[in-house]
Write an enzyme that holds these catalytic residues in place. Sequence first.
Site, PDB file in Angstrom:
ATOM      1  N   HIS A 155       0.417   7.173  -9.680  1.00  0.00           N
ATOM      2  CA  HIS A 155       1.391   7.425  -8.550  1.00  0.00           C
ATOM      3  C   HIS A 155       2.469   8.340  -8.838  1.00  0.00           C
ATOM      4  O   HIS A 155       2.950   8.662  -9.780  1.00  0.00           O
ATOM      5  CB  HIS A 155       2.104   6.037  -8.211  1.00  0.00           C
ATOM      6  N   GLU A 181       5.960   0.680 -10.156  1.00  0.00           N
ATOM      7  CA  GLU A 181       5.197  -0.730  -9.827  1.00  0.00           C
ATOM      8  C   GLU A 181       5.054  -1.663 -10.932  1.00  0.00           C
ATOM      9  O   GLU A 181       5.131  -0.948 -12.336  1.00  0.00           O
ATOM     10  CB  GLU A 181       3.771  -0.637  -9.172  1.00  0.00           C
ATOM     11  N   HIS A 189      -3.526   4.600 -14.632  1.00  0.00           N
ATOM     12  CA  HIS A 189      -3.819   2.870 -14.554  1.00  0.00           C
ATOM     13  C   HIS A 189      -4.896   2.410 -13.695  1.00  0.00           C
ATOM     14  O   HIS A 189      -5.204   3.043 -13.002  1.00  0.00           O
ATOM     15  CB  HIS A 189      -2.271   2.131 -14.094  1.00  0.00           C
ATOM     16  N   ARG A 202      -6.119   9.064  -6.590  1.00  0.00           N
ATOM     17  CA  ARG A 202      -7.204   8.559  -7.030  1.00  0.00           C
ATOM     18  C   ARG A 202      -7.904   9.505  -8.089  1.00  0.00           C
ATOM     19  O   ARG A 202      -8.176  10.688  -7.807  1.00  0.00           O
ATOM     20  CB  ARG A 202      -8.274   8.064  -6.013  1.00  0.00           C
TER      21      ARG A 202
HETATM   22 ZN    ZN Z   1      -1.050   1.411  -8.934  1.00  0.00          ZN
END
Ligand code: ZN
Length: 316
Positions: free
Chosen positions: A97, A115, A172, A192
């Site tokens: 991200h 996150e 991740h 992605r």
């Molecule tokens: Zn994520």
Amino acid sequence: MKELLYLQPVFKQMIWGGNRMAKEYGYQIPGDDTGECWAISAHPNGDGRILGGTYDGWTLSRLFAEHRELFGNSNEEVFPLLVKIIDARSDLSIQVHPDDSYAAKHENGALGKTECWYILDCDEDAVIVIGHNAKSKEDLRQMIEENRWEELIRVRPIKKGDFFQINPGTVHAIKAGTLILETQQSSDVTYRLYDYGRLQSGKPRELHIEKSIDVITCPHEEQNEGKAVFRQGDAATERLVSCGYYTVEKTELSGTAAFDTNGIYRLCSIIEGEGTVDGREVKKGDHFILPSGYGTYVLTGKMTFISSYAEEAAHE
Ligand code: ZN
């Protein structure tokens, strides 16, 4: 206001999703490929509704816009946090991200995404991807171009109760057989990097290689949080992370404990057991917000919950 704001979850079907949330939490899921439960969210891609009480049926985004006093008169433009449960029947894509500044510039003013994951449950041999082994951006690009994924990504074993903070720029992936509670910035921006060559409706899902390379931190930086534990009545609370966007805590209660909101609104998810909040029954799978002006509250029962609150000053 002495009312809890219960939230109606929003479900997302995903190619990697499953049906554990129906069994585990009694949710009415839309199918056997339910990957995400947006449990507390005001994001436009899944704006939760208030269940019962004065604001029954309101979206959380509307409540945040029109009743800022419930949220400590927050200066944030949008409700800043999003709490999800993720059921990974199979592997999620390997992703990364952006931070706030990259997202603002490249994603029409969206927030970046920091996150964190609390492992609610997982298979005995479950693993997770956090970090990579490239020494530099050039190294990273070369490994990606040569499809050297096994060499590139760092895989580690996990167990129930583990906790991981994932900063922007961290490679991740949640892997198969994992049930997670995620607390994150209210953002839906994901780059992605690799999707195992899978197809969705006959086509591979879009990859974002260049943006990924732009934002991946090289070399990888490990996050090591010191965890503080404090006791209050019959409750033990562990501070899992405090990162400038949110503080996340895990509380285990066995008996009675009194707390105070101290002018801060708090997002709560019951992950085990059941009990009461000032006499109102709450149970595993419930999600609610304690408004900032609520004041003191008394919890009883045998339950574990994850709660979080937004931090504003650090990133303004
Ligand atoms: Zn994520």
